[in-house]
Design a protein around this motif. Structure first.
Motif, PDB file in Angstrom:
ATOM      1  N   TYR A  25       3.362  -4.865  13.234  1.00 53.39           N
ATOM      2  CA  TYR A  25       4.177  -4.752  12.026  1.00 53.39           C
ATOM      3  C   TYR A  25       3.248  -4.949  10.839  1.00 53.39           C
ATOM      4  N   PHE A  63       2.819  -5.225   6.689  1.00 52.79           N
ATOM      5  CA  PHE A  63       3.532  -5.489   5.438  1.00 52.79           C
ATOM      6  C   PHE A  63       3.268  -4.349   4.459  1.00 52.79           C
ATOM      7  N   GLU A  64       4.323  -3.804   3.908  1.00 55.17           N
ATOM      8  CA  GLU A  64       4.230  -2.735   2.914  1.00 55.17           C
ATOM      9  C   GLU A  64       4.992  -3.162   1.677  1.00 55.17           C
ATOM     10  N   GLU A  71      -1.325  -7.284   9.333  1.00 54.09           N
ATOM     11  CA  GLU A  71      -0.648  -6.716  10.495  1.00 54.09           C
ATOM     12  C   GLU A  71      -0.283  -7.855  11.434  1.00 54.09           C
ATOM     13  N   ILE A 108      11.083  -9.359  12.937  1.00 53.37           N
ATOM     14  CA  ILE A 108       9.979  -9.470  11.976  1.00 53.37           C
ATOM     15  C   ILE A 108      10.346  -8.741  10.689  1.00 53.37           C
ATOM     16  N   GLU A 109      10.862  -7.530  10.813  1.00 57.87           N
ATOM     17  CA  GLU A 109      11.239  -6.746   9.634  1.00 57.87           C
ATOM     18  C   GLU A 109      12.351  -7.442   8.843  1.00 57.87           C
ATOM     19  N   HIS A 149      12.866 -10.602   8.559  1.00 57.21           N
ATOM     20  CA  HIS A 149      12.332 -11.793   7.888  1.00 57.21           C
ATOM     21  C   HIS A 149      11.073 -11.491   7.068  1.00 57.21           C
ATOM     22  N   ASP A 150      10.799 -10.227   6.814  1.00 60.20           N
ATOM     23  CA  ASP A 150       9.632  -9.814   6.027  1.00 60.20           C
ATOM     24  C   ASP A 150       9.491 -10.593   4.719  1.00 60.20           C
ATOM     25  N   ARG A 155       6.225 -12.850   3.956  1.00 66.53           N
ATOM     26  CA  ARG A 155       5.370 -12.440   2.829  1.00 66.53           C
ATOM     27  C   ARG A 155       5.206 -13.589   1.842  1.00 66.53           C
TER      28      ARG A 155
END
Length: 133
Positions: A32, A34-35, A57, A69-70, A72-73, A77
């Motif tokens: 995953y 981060f974007e 990553e 994961i997505e 709780h991004d 972050r």
């Protein structure tokens, strides 16, 4: 001589099997990223603020873990940004310091995921880009 040859072939074939098993086990790992990339300031010894920009990553054992994961991004972050923002310039700019920061980020995101999901999901945390000024 034949006994040694047979023993060598047996060891070689068992090594090939475990390498194949390891490759099959690795096939389930997912990443995953981060974007957008993480950009934040850090404690600088100069009159202007220092900044660090990095791509992070997260490696997870199963693709299904990417959903959590997505979700709780933002929490993950924010934790990484906080860790980076509290680092001195010398630590940001040294290779050993970068590894210490990476390890601290890994520990923190895994702790947060364990709090949120009941289990640590992150297998590894990688800095794929690491730029500073």
């Amino acid at each position: 001589m034949i006994k040694w040859l047979a023993a060598g072939l047996l060891l070689l074939s068992s090594g090939l099997c475990s390498a194949a098993e390891e490759e099959a086990a690795l096939a389930d790992y997912a990443y995953y990223g981060f974007e957008p990339e993480i950009v934040t300031n850090y404690i600088s010894n100069r009159k202007k603020l220092g900044f660090v920009k990095l791509s992070v990553e997260l490696m997870v054992k199963a693709p299904e873990d990417l959903i959590a994961i997505e979700h709780h991004d933002p929490l993950l972050r924010a934790a990484i940004v906080e860790i980076l923002g509290n680092q001195p310039e010398a630590k940001i700019k040294s290779l050993t310091g970068r590894e210490e920061i990476r390890r601290e980020c890994y520990d923190m995101v895994n702790r947060l995921m364990e709090q949120e999901t009941g289990r640590p999901l992150i297998v590894n945390l990688l800095f794929t880009t690491y730029l500073y000024d």
